[in-house]
Design a protein around this motif. Structure first.
Motif, PDB file in Angstrom:
ATOM      1  N   THR A  89      27.538  37.359  44.047  1.00  0.00           N
ATOM      2  CA  THR A  89      28.928  37.108  43.658  1.00  0.00           C
ATOM      3  C   THR A  89      29.865  37.671  44.720  1.00  0.00           C
ATOM      4  OG1 THR A  89      28.984  39.164  42.361  1.00  0.00           O
ATOM      5  CG2 THR A  89      28.372  37.132  41.209  1.00  0.00           C
ATOM      6  N   TYR A  90      31.024  37.031  44.873  1.00  0.00           N
ATOM      7  CA  TYR A  90      31.899  37.345  46.004  1.00  0.00           C
ATOM      8  C   TYR A  90      33.374  37.353  45.591  1.00  0.00           C
ATOM      9  CZ  TYR A  90      27.630  35.636  48.264  1.00  0.00           C
ATOM     10  OH  TYR A  90      26.317  35.411  48.631  1.00  0.00           O
ATOM     11  N   LEU A  91      34.149  38.154  46.329  1.00  0.00           N
ATOM     12  CA  LEU A  91      35.606  38.110  46.247  1.00  0.00           C
ATOM     13  C   LEU A  91      36.121  37.739  47.628  1.00  0.00           C
ATOM     14  CD1 LEU A  91      38.255  38.638  44.658  1.00  0.00           C
ATOM     15  CD2 LEU A  91      38.191  40.976  45.564  1.00  0.00           C
ATOM     16  N   LEU A  92      36.871  36.630  47.718  1.00  0.00           N
ATOM     17  CA  LEU A  92      37.402  36.157  48.999  1.00  0.00           C
ATOM     18  C   LEU A  92      38.844  36.624  49.163  1.00  0.00           C
ATOM     19  CD1 LEU A  92      34.878  34.381  48.711  1.00  0.00           C
ATOM     20  CD2 LEU A  92      36.219  32.456  49.594  1.00  0.00           C
ATOM     21  N   ALA A  93      39.146  37.211  50.312  1.00  0.00           N
ATOM     22  CA  ALA A  93      40.522  37.576  50.650  1.00  0.00           C
ATOM     23  C   ALA A  93      41.167  36.363  51.315  1.00  0.00           C
ATOM     24  CB  ALA A  93      40.533  38.782  51.582  1.00  0.00           C
ATOM     25  N   VAL A  94      42.142  35.771  50.645  1.00  0.00           N
ATOM     26  CA  VAL A  94      42.738  34.523  51.136  1.00  0.00           C
ATOM     27  C   VAL A  94      44.249  34.691  51.257  1.00  0.00           C
ATOM     28  CG1 VAL A  94      43.026  32.057  50.727  1.00  0.00           C
ATOM     29  CG2 VAL A  94      40.892  33.187  50.058  1.00  0.00           C
ATOM     30  N   SER A  95      44.749  34.534  52.475  1.00  0.00           N
ATOM     31  CA  SER A  95      46.187  34.696  52.736  1.00  0.00           C
ATOM     32  C   SER A  95      46.949  33.379  52.681  1.00  0.00           C
ATOM     33  CB  SER A  95      46.378  35.334  54.119  1.00  0.00           C
ATOM     34  OG  SER A  95      45.931  34.437  55.133  1.00  0.00           O
ATOM     35  N   GLY A  96      46.247  32.282  52.930  1.00  0.00           N
ATOM     36  CA  GLY A  96      46.894  30.982  53.021  1.00  0.00           C
ATOM     37  C   GLY A  96      46.889  30.430  54.434  1.00  0.00           C
ATOM     38  N   GLY A  97      46.458  31.252  55.410  1.00  0.00           N
ATOM     39  CA  GLY A  97      46.341  30.809  56.788  1.00  0.00           C
ATOM     40  C   GLY A  97      45.123  29.925  56.983  1.00  0.00           C
ATOM     41  N   ALA A  98      45.008  29.322  58.165  1.00  0.00           N
ATOM     42  CA  ALA A  98      43.922  28.374  58.430  1.00  0.00           C
ATOM     43  C   ALA A  98      42.556  29.011  58.241  1.00  0.00           C
ATOM     44  CB  ALA A  98      44.065  27.830  59.855  1.00  0.00           C
ATOM     45  N   TYR A 157      40.510  25.854  63.429  1.00  0.00           N
ATOM     46  CA  TYR A 157      41.590  24.868  63.319  1.00  0.00           C
ATOM     47  C   TYR A 157      41.034  23.444  63.375  1.00  0.00           C
ATOM     48  CZ  TYR A 157      45.736  27.844  63.397  1.00  0.00           C
ATOM     49  OH  TYR A 157      46.734  28.724  63.061  1.00  0.00           O
ATOM     50  N   GLN A 158      40.057  23.228  64.235  1.00  0.00           N
ATOM     51  CA  GLN A 158      39.448  21.897  64.337  1.00  0.00           C
ATOM     52  C   GLN A 158      38.759  21.514  63.026  1.00  0.00           C
ATOM     53  OE1 GLN A 158      36.908  22.352  67.766  1.00  0.00           O
ATOM     54  NE2 GLN A 158      38.483  21.656  69.206  1.00  0.00           N
ATOM     55  N   PHE A 159      38.077  22.474  62.424  1.00  0.00           N
ATOM     56  CA  PHE A 159      37.397  22.207  61.156  1.00  0.00           C
ATOM     57  C   PHE A 159      38.420  21.877  60.067  1.00  0.00           C
ATOM     58  CE2 PHE A 159      35.464  23.195  57.108  1.00  0.00           C
ATOM     59  CZ  PHE A 159      34.167  22.723  57.229  1.00  0.00           C
ATOM     60  N   ALA A 160      39.527  22.621  60.035  1.00  0.00           N
ATOM     61  CA  ALA A 160      40.574  22.374  59.044  1.00  0.00           C
ATOM     62  C   ALA A 160      41.154  20.974  59.202  1.00  0.00           C
ATOM     63  CB  ALA A 160      41.674  23.428  59.173  1.00  0.00           C
ATOM     64  N   GLU A 161      41.383  20.559  60.452  1.00  0.00           N
ATOM     65  CA  GLU A 161      41.948  19.237  60.718  1.00  0.00           C
ATOM     66  C   GLU A 161      40.961  18.135  60.336  1.00  0.00           C
ATOM     67  OE1 GLU A 161      43.749  16.657  64.493  1.00  0.00           O
ATOM     68  OE2 GLU A 161      43.239  18.776  64.740  1.00  0.00           O
ATOM     69  N   GLN A 162      39.708  18.307  60.708  1.00  0.00           N
ATOM     70  CA  GLN A 162      38.692  17.282  60.428  1.00  0.00           C
ATOM     71  C   GLN A 162      38.426  17.117  58.931  1.00  0.00           C
ATOM     72  OE1 GLN A 162      35.354  18.688  62.678  1.00  0.00           O
ATOM     73  NE2 GLN A 162      36.293  18.227  64.672  1.00  0.00           N
ATOM     74  N   ASN A 163      38.635  18.184  58.152  1.00  0.00           N
ATOM     75  CA  ASN A 163      38.324  18.139  56.722  1.00  0.00           C
ATOM     76  C   ASN A 163      39.577  18.151  55.840  1.00  0.00           C
ATOM     77  OD1 ASN A 163      35.147  18.588  56.438  1.00  0.00           O
ATOM     78  ND2 ASN A 163      35.870  19.833  58.152  1.00  0.00           N
ATOM     79  N   ASN A 164      40.732  17.912  56.477  1.00  0.00           N
ATOM     80  CA  ASN A 164      42.007  17.814  55.745  1.00  0.00           C
ATOM     81  C   ASN A 164      42.259  19.024  54.841  1.00  0.00           C
ATOM     82  OD1 ASN A 164      42.616  15.178  56.799  1.00  0.00           O
ATOM     83  ND2 ASN A 164      41.086  14.341  55.356  1.00  0.00           N
ATOM     84  N   ILE A 165      42.031  20.195  55.385  1.00  0.00           N
ATOM     85  CA  ILE A 165      42.250  21.441  54.636  1.00  0.00           C
ATOM     86  C   ILE A 165      43.681  21.904  54.861  1.00  0.00           C
ATOM     87  CG2 ILE A 165      41.555  23.859  54.372  1.00  0.00           C
ATOM     88  CD1 ILE A 165      38.746  23.006  55.276  1.00  0.00           C
ATOM     89  N   GLU A 166      44.418  22.036  53.792  1.00  0.00           N
ATOM     90  CA  GLU A 166      45.823  22.433  53.891  1.00  0.00           C
ATOM     91  C   GLU A 166      45.916  23.944  54.112  1.00  0.00           C
ATOM     92  OE1 GLU A 166      50.023  21.888  51.388  1.00  0.00           O
ATOM     93  OE2 GLU A 166      48.100  21.222  50.526  1.00  0.00           O
ATOM     94  N   PHE A 167      46.810  24.365  54.983  1.00  0.00           N
ATOM     95  CA  PHE A 167      47.026  25.792  55.235  1.00  0.00           C
ATOM     96  C   PHE A 167      48.468  25.996  55.680  1.00  0.00           C
ATOM     97  CE2 PHE A 167      45.572  23.941  59.235  1.00  0.00           C
ATOM     98  CZ  PHE A 167      46.463  24.461  60.165  1.00  0.00           C
ATOM     99  N   ARG A 168      48.876  27.244  55.779  1.00  0.00           N
ATOM    100  CA  ARG A 168      50.229  27.578  56.222  1.00  0.00           C
ATOM    101  C   ARG A 168      50.169  28.534  57.408  1.00  0.00           C
ATOM    102  NH1 ARG A 168      54.745  26.868  53.824  1.00  0.00           N
ATOM    103  NH2 ARG A 168      55.487  28.960  54.355  1.00  0.00           N
TER     104      ARG A 168
END
Length: 449
Positions: A22-31, A175-186
């Motif tokens: 089990t895991y806890l992910l620290a997510v800021s909203g960045g890529a 960044y390339q992975f985010a673009e290729q998989n249409n992952i939204e980020f800020r």
């Protein structure tokens, strides 16, 4: 290159059978953190019939106005869409922001929040999205601070249940992975400012280094791997040296002071650092200190005992055994009663445990008891004139603090000291030519104990 398969392989390198944890992910909203969340979601979808689960934690520091709120909304929407538990901490006026060290304050705040969530939700691992560029920035920062090999080897991929599966992947790959998989980020626009050292390195120094060599980041990746292998090798060598210098004791860690002092300053530092002693001036004082001197770190008390360094857990108080009745009365129908002390003897290195004392039973106030030293104890030791404080007797015998905690004192019903075992009895109560009834206390096993 970052792909689903390469990410899963990295995760497997860090955790055996990751689908069972089990895991806890620290997510800021960045890529980087949004790609991390997306990959974990994909992994979850592929392991539906396992115990794999994860939650997301987000902190709104309220440092960038509407931008901070928009970051929160993005992460929250991702969690709602994918049915992931969303843990939020919103900084309030009660969280006093320091005028200086905002980054340090923010780091302490978030890791405290993460730990609370992990304990509450029983989540094994905290996962962050630190990547190869973060590793390079950390390397440069530590290089400027003379961080040594530990600093230059950078951020560990796993450390005390914190996992960083992106350390082998560059920011560009993410960044390339985010673009290729249409992952939204800020984008955090504050990262463009050069207010902090890390931002200056990121925005000014790293781009210049990249221009010197098309393969600079890839070469740094390899160098970082070599440094970590070197660090692991040195750690093993240091541990072997420490093991060689260790003196077995079930109660605490003891090192040979004399032999450690013969090692290089680097070895001394690396060994003592494990116990919280890492300032050069303090280490120098330790090796020059008088017998029974004490030094304190956050977790340990270090006692200098002649040619030994004794490390004791500072937060664990030594066990003080209750008073033990040795003999509750004397049968005057017998001329002599013998008591073998062997059952009470404790192992004390370097001390001859053989003793044989005869007391005049008529001079004793029963019951006789055994206890450890108390403040103010004094007695009239045989072979000496006058009286002596027990604490001074211990100092004169050059007994370490550890040894003193194992010494038994015989007392009568008035709490008068009759003897310090196995050293000396009080001469006032000793058997003489007029004694009719005697009490013998001895250690039959002598040095075999």
């Amino acid at each position: 290159m970052l792909e689903k398969s390469s990410f899963i392989q990295q995760l497997k390198n860090l955790v055996q059978e990751p689908e069972k944890h089990t895991y806890l992910l620290a997510v800021s909203g960045g890529a980087d953190s949004m790609v991390l969340a997306s990959l974990f979601q994909d992994f979850k979808n592929e392991n539906k019939n396992t115990s794999f689960q994860f939650q997301i934690a987000h902190i709104n520091y309220k440092l960038r106005g509407k931008d901070s709120d928009m970051d929160q909304k993005l992460v929250q929407y991702f969690c709602e869409k994918n049915h992931i538990k969303f843990n939020l901490y919103e900084v309030s006026e009660q969280d006093k922001k320091p005028e200086n060290s905002i980054q340090l304050w923010a780091r302490e705040l978030r890791y405290r929040f993460f730990k609370e969530i992990q304990e509450k939700e029983k989540l094994e691992y905290l996962v962050t999205a630190h990547h190869l560029n973060d590793q390079l920035e950390t390397f440069i920062i530590n290089l400027s601070k003379a961080g040594g090999i530990n600093g230059l080897s950078g951020i560990p991929s796993s450390d005390h249940y914190i996992l960083r599966p992106f350390l082998d992947f560059s920011k560009k790959e993410i960044y390339q992975f985010a673009e290729q998989n249409n992952i939204e980020f800020r984008e955090d626009v504050s990262n463009k400012k050069n207010d902090y050292l890390r931002n200056k390195i990121r925005n000014q120094i790293v781009p210049m280094l990249m221009e010197t060599n098309d393969h600079f980041l890839e070469n740094f990746r390899k160098s970082s791997s070599y440094l970590n292998q070197t660090k692991d090798f040195i750690r093993k060598q240091i541990q072997e040296i420490e093991n060689r210098l260790s003196i077995f004791n079930p109660d605490c860690k003891i090192l040979s002071k004399e032999k450690l002092d013969q090692e290089s300053d680097f070895v001394k530092f690396e060994i003592l650092k494990k116990y919280g002693f890492c300032r050069k001036e303090e280490i120098s004082k330790i090796f020059k200190a008088e017998n029974n001197s004490s030094f304190f770190s956050k977790e340990y008390r270090l006692i200098v005992n002649r040619n030994e360094l004794i490390f004791m857990d500072k937060n664990v108080k030594p066990e003080i055994k209750e008073e033990i009745v040795l003999i509750d009365h004397f049968d005057f129908s017998q001329n002599q009663i013998n008591i073998n002390f062997v059952d009470y003897m404790e192992s004390i290195d370097g001390i001859n445990k053989s003793f044989d004392w005869d007391f005049d039973a008529e001079k004793l106030q029963f019951p006789l008891c055994l206890r450890k030293q108390k403040e103010g104890d004094e007695f009239y030791p045989s072979g000496f004139s006058g009286k002596k404080k027990v604490s001074k007797f211990f100092r004169d015998e050059k007994l370490s603090i550890l040894a003193r905690q194992k010494i038994w004192i015989i007392t009568d019903s008035n709490d008068s000291v009759l003897g310090i075992i196995p050293f000396r009895q009080d001469r006032r109560y000793a058997k003489n030519e007029k004694t009719e009834w005697s009490l013998k206390i001895f250690n039959e096993m002598n040095n075999e104990i």
